[in-house]
Design an enzyme around this catalytic site. Structure first.
Site, PDB file in Angstrom:
ATOM      1  CE  LYS A   2      -4.392 -13.442  32.327  1.00 37.23           C
ATOM      2  NZ  LYS A   2      -3.849 -12.189  31.856  1.00 37.23           N
TER       3      LYS A   2
ATOM      4  CE1 TYR B 107      -0.667 -31.667  61.761  1.00 37.87           C
ATOM      5  CE2 TYR B 107      -1.921 -30.373  60.180  1.00 37.87           C
ATOM      6  CZ  TYR B 107      -1.501 -31.599  60.672  1.00 37.87           C
ATOM      7  OH  TYR B 107      -1.923 -32.750  60.066  1.00 37.87           O
TER       8      TYR B 107
ATOM      9  CG  MET C  30      -4.135 -31.080  52.196  1.00 35.26           C
ATOM     10  SD  MET C  30      -3.464 -32.696  51.819  1.00 35.26           S
ATOM     11  CE  MET C  30      -1.726 -32.436  52.087  1.00 35.26           C
TER      12      MET C  30
ATOM     13  NE  ARG D  24       3.805  -9.608  31.828  1.00 37.49           N
ATOM     14  CZ  ARG D  24       2.566  -9.760  32.259  1.00 37.49           C
ATOM     15  NH1 ARG D  24       2.337 -10.062  33.528  1.00 37.49           N
ATOM     16  NH2 ARG D  24       1.550  -9.616  31.467  1.00 37.49           N
TER      17      ARG D  24
HETATM   18  C1  LIG Z   1      -4.411 -11.086  32.153  1.00 35.22           C
HETATM   19  C2  LIG Z   1      -4.277 -10.013  31.150  1.00 35.22           C
HETATM   20  C3  LIG Z   1      -5.309  -9.105  30.940  1.00 35.22           C
HETATM   21  C4  LIG Z   1      -6.496  -8.982  31.867  1.00 35.22           C
HETATM   22  O1  LIG Z   1      -6.051  -8.317  33.042  1.00 35.22           O
HETATM   23  P1  LIG Z   1      -7.007  -7.960  34.262  1.00 35.22           P
HETATM   24  O2  LIG Z   1      -6.127  -7.151  35.142  1.00 35.22           O
HETATM   25  O3  LIG Z   1      -7.414  -9.250  34.869  1.00 35.22           O
HETATM   26  O4  LIG Z   1      -8.156  -7.204  33.743  1.00 35.22           O
HETATM   27  C5  LIG Z   1      -5.179  -8.214  29.885  1.00 35.22           C
HETATM   28  N1  LIG Z   1      -4.063  -8.225  29.099  1.00 35.22           N
HETATM   29  C6  LIG Z   1      -3.039  -9.070  29.292  1.00 35.22           C
HETATM   30  C7  LIG Z   1      -1.854  -9.011  28.413  1.00 35.22           C
HETATM   31  C8  LIG Z   1      -3.103  -9.993  30.325  1.00 35.22           C
HETATM   32  O5  LIG Z   1      -2.081 -10.827  30.529  1.00 35.22           O
END
Ligand SMILES: *Cc1c(COP(=O)(O)O)cnc(C)c1O
Length: 382
Positions: A45, A265, A318, A143
């Site tokens: 992702k 800055y 920036m 979650r």
């Molecule tokens: C992002 C994610 C992973 C991978 O997690 P890492 O800590 O990066 O290995 C696995 N399962 C779910 C549900 C995730 O959201």
């Protein structure tokens, strides 16, 4: 295969980000060996944690990875265009507005509420097929995922259970990066209990930390992300993963600042001695966090120049940072001198620590203005 994000040429930008696909595959193999006989999938992702989705999934597929986890249907679409045969799970679940994508591209939603499961079942009915999906059960992170009560409700709803193909039952660990936390074991136990109440399906619990924490967390499929990209899955312990991401820039200018002069800055950095300051064209617009410079912990964050550490001097702008090179021989540091921001000396975990965050945020914040290069240096036994 190019990333769909266009990247500038090295000559036209201020820094080059290099992703070592050989190291990525070496990390994949290591995780695969650690979790065998479970299969090793990959969390890709957020543009493969900022490293570039298309080149990464193609490279992982070459190392034997056939299952990928994305967050959004759009990301799934990008994986599908690159890998026609891959199994693709969408962690955010079933977005009805995008239902055609799931059907046409065989994206598998990770279903986390009863309502979503009933939407998916109805959609399967419309398509006249028992389409594959994962069911997410919550074991304590609160979650996404079904609560234990909802698991029982689902188990009793035969029609719902029969409407789709159970490709996976999964849950997610809240504290896998802390192997001693008792919560890990509690989650693993609850996961075993919940999956036993549901129709038989392959099971998945482990992210990167879970893979390293041992066989009790491996089940049938593991789904590491950060470890593939070289981040330390368990900060504070030794990092067994190889470095994957390298970031290099060149000095724009070196200037003398007299004792008492300020830099940047807010004039938050002041020269306590006659100083030489190098300007490096990477800033918060490139994901180099502004909070890396903190006058209270001055000297902590920095870069490497000619093999020496050069601390940040003044606030991150920036488009640039300013670093103190007074202690490096002046003939070695000039306009055009190479600067390491991530590499042999500085890890993503170092930058995360300096900025008070985690390697995940450092990687996913990496900007779109870098020239991006992919190399294949790691010895590749296959
Ligand atoms: C992002 C994610 C992973 C991978 O997690 P890492 O800590 O990066 O290995 C696995 N399962 C779910 C549900 C995730 O959201």
């Amino acid at each position: 295969m190019e990333s769909t994000l266009t990247s500038p040429s090295p000559d036209a930008t201020g820094a080059t980000l290099t992703v070592d696909l050989g190291a990525l595959r070496a990390n994949y193999r290591q995780l695969q060996q650690l979790s065998a006989p479970a299969r090793c999938a990959a969390a890709v992702k957020a543009d493969a944690y900022g490293t570039g989705l298309e080149p990464v999934v193609q490279s992982l597929a070459a190392a034997g990875c056939d299952t990928f986890f994305v967050a959004q249907p759009w990301e799934g679409e990008r994986v599908r265009k690159t890998l026609p045969e891959a199994l693709i799970y969408v962690l955010n679940g079933f977005a009805e507005q995008a239902s055609a994508l799931y059907r046409d591209l065989a994206l598998r939603p990770v279903l986390g509420t009863l309502e979503e499961i009933s939407d998916w079942s109805a959609f399967c009915g419309q398509c006249g097929a028992r389409l594959a999906a994962a069911v997410h059960v919550d074991t304590g992170i609160n979650r996404l995922g079904l609560s234990p009560d909802e698991v029982d409700t689902l188990a009793a709803a035969e029609d719902l259970c029969n409407a789709f193909e159970w490709a996976l039952v999964m849950s997610h660990l809240a504290r896998a990066d802390e192997p001693d936390a008792a919560m890990n074991r509690r989650q693993a136990e609850l996961f075993q209990d919940l999956r036993a109440r549901l129709p038989a399906a392959p099971a998945s619990l482990a992210n990167s930390g879970g893979v390293l924490n041992g066989a009790d967390y491996h089940h049938d499929i593991v789904r590491p992300g950060i470890a593939l990209y070289g981040g330390n899955p368990r900060p504070g312990m030794a990092n067994p993963m190889r470095r994957v991401v390298f970031l290099e820039s060149r000095i724009l200018q070196v200037r003398d600042v007299p004792e008492g002069g300020s830099v940047g800055y807010g004039a938050t950095w002041r020269a306590r001695r006659p100083s030489r300051i190098a300007i490096v064209p990477v800033g918060y617009g490139d994901g180099w966090f502004r909070r890396l410079f903190d006058p209270d912990t001055e000297g902590r964050a920095g870069v490497f120049v000619e093999g020496s550490f050069a601390p940040l001097a003044g606030r991150v702008s920036m488009d640039m940072i300013t670093v103190d090179v007074t202690d490096i021989a002046s003939d070695k540091v000039h306009r055009g001198t190479k600067v390491e921001l991530l590499g042999e000396n500085i890890t993503v975990d170092d930058v995360a620590r300096w900025a008070g965050t985690i390697s995940y945020e450092v990687l996913t914040a990496l900007g779109t203005r870098y020239a991006r290069e992919y190399c294949d240096q790691a010895p590749d036994p296959s």
